[in-house]
Design a protein around this motif. Structure first.
Motif, PDB file in Angstrom:
ATOM      1  N   TYR A  19      39.132  30.161  39.067  1.00 51.95           N
ATOM      2  CA  TYR A  19      39.644  31.394  39.663  1.00 51.95           C
ATOM      3  C   TYR A  19      38.807  32.602  39.240  1.00 51.95           C
ATOM      4  CZ  TYR A  19      43.841  28.423  40.025  1.00 51.95           C
ATOM      5  OH  TYR A  19      44.722  27.399  40.262  1.00 51.95           O
ATOM      6  N   LYS A  20      38.486  32.660  37.954  1.00 54.86           N
ATOM      7  CA  LYS A  20      37.736  33.810  37.438  1.00 54.86           C
ATOM      8  C   LYS A  20      36.353  33.893  38.068  1.00 54.86           C
ATOM      9  CE  LYS A  20      36.320  36.063  33.140  1.00 54.86           C
ATOM     10  NZ  LYS A  20      36.410  36.025  31.652  1.00 54.86           N
ATOM     11  N   ARG A  21      35.689  32.762  38.166  1.00 53.70           N
ATOM     12  CA  ARG A  21      34.363  32.739  38.788  1.00 53.70           C
ATOM     13  C   ARG A  21      34.445  33.172  40.248  1.00 53.70           C
ATOM     14  NH1 ARG A  21      28.832  32.287  37.366  1.00 53.70           N
ATOM     15  NH2 ARG A  21      27.718  31.380  39.117  1.00 53.70           N
ATOM     16  N   MET A  22      35.441  32.677  40.958  1.00 52.17           N
ATOM     17  CA  MET A  22      35.625  33.038  42.362  1.00 52.17           C
ATOM     18  C   MET A  22      35.852  34.525  42.530  1.00 52.17           C
ATOM     19  SD  MET A  22      38.260  33.750  44.841  1.00 52.17           S
ATOM     20  CE  MET A  22      39.788  32.952  44.390  1.00 52.17           C
ATOM     21  N   MET A  23      36.699  35.124  41.679  1.00 54.43           N
ATOM     22  CA  MET A  23      37.034  36.536  41.805  1.00 54.43           C
ATOM     23  C   MET A  23      35.925  37.444  41.299  1.00 54.43           C
ATOM     24  SD  MET A  23      40.046  36.790  43.258  1.00 54.43           S
ATOM     25  CE  MET A  23      40.843  38.315  42.741  1.00 54.43           C
ATOM     26  N   HIS A  24      35.322  37.111  40.167  1.00 49.07           N
ATOM     27  CA  HIS A  24      34.309  37.980  39.572  1.00 49.07           C
ATOM     28  C   HIS A  24      33.014  37.977  40.367  1.00 49.07           C
ATOM     29  CE1 HIS A  24      35.856  39.061  35.379  1.00 49.07           C
ATOM     30  NE2 HIS A  24      36.888  38.551  36.043  1.00 49.07           N
ATOM     31  N   GLU A  25      32.595  36.785  40.840  1.00 57.93           N
ATOM     32  CA  GLU A  25      31.346  36.686  41.588  1.00 57.93           C
ATOM     33  C   GLU A  25      31.572  36.814  43.096  1.00 57.93           C
ATOM     34  OE1 GLU A  25      28.473  36.579  39.968  1.00 57.93           O
ATOM     35  OE2 GLU A  25      29.652  36.624  38.105  1.00 57.93           O
ATOM     36  N   SER A  26      32.819  36.892  43.495  1.00 59.12           N
ATOM     37  CA  SER A  26      33.190  36.885  44.913  1.00 59.12           C
ATOM     38  C   SER A  26      32.548  35.693  45.612  1.00 59.12           C
ATOM     39  CB  SER A  26      32.780  38.196  45.605  1.00 59.12           C
ATOM     40  OG  SER A  26      33.527  38.384  46.785  1.00 59.12           O
ATOM     41  N   ASP A  27      32.725  34.527  45.015  1.00 58.92           N
ATOM     42  CA  ASP A  27      32.082  33.298  45.476  1.00 58.92           C
ATOM     43  C   ASP A  27      32.824  32.727  46.687  1.00 58.92           C
ATOM     44  OD1 ASP A  27      31.390  30.428  45.641  1.00 58.92           O
ATOM     45  OD2 ASP A  27      30.235  30.831  43.831  1.00 58.92           O
TER      46      ASP A  27
END
Length: 423
Positions: A259-267
């Motif tokens: 979740y964090k990677r998706m939100m922080h990097e807008s992946d």
């Protein structure tokens, strides 16, 4: 007794008057900003809500529909937090004699260069025969309304039931070219071409004198899967469409890391696969459309304005959401999860992710929010911490402007800082 009642009544009136004055002051200040020529030729929606007092502090076109871009990922996060467990479902499986059957769940972390999840591979090594079910996804490889010309860009990786390596080929140029996965090394062509891949073929273009690593989406089909798995487990893997009964689930990496990677990097890839993976908790047949419908009919059945929600990432301009909808979902998240965990998943202004260069606080972050950007549209929705320690929930959406996005952000930042300093 009467004097005590009078004191109590006076106290309540003072609170009401103070709240009313504060709201009136806020309304006048922000209205004055929106009345300037800067906002003449664009569409703007803004809603600020205090979850502690249940008061709407300010609203401007809060019920109107806007193109949300990557703000859509807030709904994707909400879906995942409601349906997925603390560790992601890596795959489902059944064992018969010396044969392991693996059923795809949409897990995006498998052999991903960042997450390096090898759970399926490690288990498969212990069996003589491996059957893989990877055709159980009903979604198309691209979402509705995605720009077709982005097929060769890292942010437009194809959706699939059983992703490997993030569904991209990573090419690095050290002493020689290195490809991950390595089976595509001979499919790389050195060129001056600005495109990075053939339109519908796994021929990859790498520009001369490039020193940076590049990520190029693969064309995902049965041939691609066979090629990758033949390298991972030679002569052991077959593909089938038959899903066994009595499946068990294997879990891998912590869900919050995804979740964090998706939100922080807008992946975008992670967002799309997250909805697909969430659908695996409802059925063995994977469908992001079904899980979106499920969430809207159940957890979000009280939304006042139903969104037009067509993908997980926000790549599509078909998506339509209101500021009210985002504040509704953000409020639900704020009530359901500890603040420290929730804020850790959102980029922090001036500190992390896509907000690292914007909305910085004086000593520490005061904005925890998700941005969304697509040509001539910018939105930001999340949480604002005032100097008095109040948490405000907001959604600020700007559509169809022709000015530089940096100017839009500067105007938004002025409003956020005023709210922080005065509310």
């Amino acid at each position: 007794m009467r004097s005590k009642l009078n004191i109590y009544f006076t106290f309540i009136v003072m609170l009401m008057l103070g709240s009313g004055c504060k709201s009136s002051k806020t309304e006048k200040k922000i209205n004055k900003t929106f009345d300037t020529s800067f906002y003449n030729n664009q569409f703007t929606g803004f809603l600020v809500y205090n979850p502690k007092t249940k008061d709407t502090i300010y609203q401007h076109h809060a019920g109107k529909y806007f193109t949300p871009a990557s703000n859509t990922k807030i709904f994707t996060l909400y879906t995942a937090l409601n349906l997925l467990p603390h560790s992601i479902p890596a795959f489902k499986y059944a064992v018969k004699n010396d044969t392991l059957t693996i059923v795809a769940t949409g897990n995006p972390a498998f052999l991903h260069t960042y997450f390096k999840d090898s759970t399926a591979l490690n288990m498969a090594k212990h069996y003589k025969h491996i059957n893989i079910v990877d055709q159980n996804l009903t979604d198309d490889k691209f979402g509705p309304g995605w720009a077709w010309e982005d097929y060769d860009t890292y942010f437009s990786a194809e959706r699939s039931a059983f992703p490997t390596y993030g569904n991209v080929v990573t090419i690095s140029n050290l002493d020689s070219l290195i490809a991950t996965p390595r089976v595509f090394k001979n499919d790389i062509v050195i060129t001056s071409n600005n495109k990075r891949r053939a339109f519908n073929d796994n021929t990859f273009f790498y520009k001369q004198n490039t020193i940076d690593s590049v990520e190029i989406p693969m064309v995902i089909n049965r041939m691609t899967s066979e090629k990758i798995w033949a390298d991972l487990l030679p002569n052991k893997v077959s593909f089938t469409n038959n899903i066994p009964s009595a499946l068990k689930t294997v879990y891998s990496i912590p869900s919050d890391s995804l979740y964090k990677r998706m939100m922080h990097e807008s992946d975008n890839f992670l967002a799309e696969q997250m909805l697909i993976m969430a659908s695996s908790t409802l059925s063995d047949t994977l469908s992001s459309g079904k899980v979106r419908t499920f969430i809207l009919k159940n957890q979000l059945k009280t939304l006042s304005e139903k969104p037009r929600w067509v993908d997980g990432s926000g790549l599509s301009r078909y998506n339509l959401f209101t500021p009210k909808s985002f504040v509704h979902v953000l409020s639900n998240l704020y009530e359901a999860f500890p603040k420290n965990r929730l804020f850790n998943l959102f980029p922090a202004g001036g500190a992390s992710g896509t907000l690292k260069k914007w909305y910085a606080g004086d000593n520490e972050p005061y904005i925890y929010a998700k941005s969304g950007t697509v040509g001539n549209n910018y939105a930001l929705s999340g949480y604002l911490i005032t100097n008095k320690g109040e948490t405000l929930i907001f959604s600020f959406m700007n559509n169809h402007y022709t000015k530089p996005t940096s100017e839009v952000k500067q105007n938004m930042q002025s409003i956020f800082e005023w709210l922080r300093d005065t509310y």
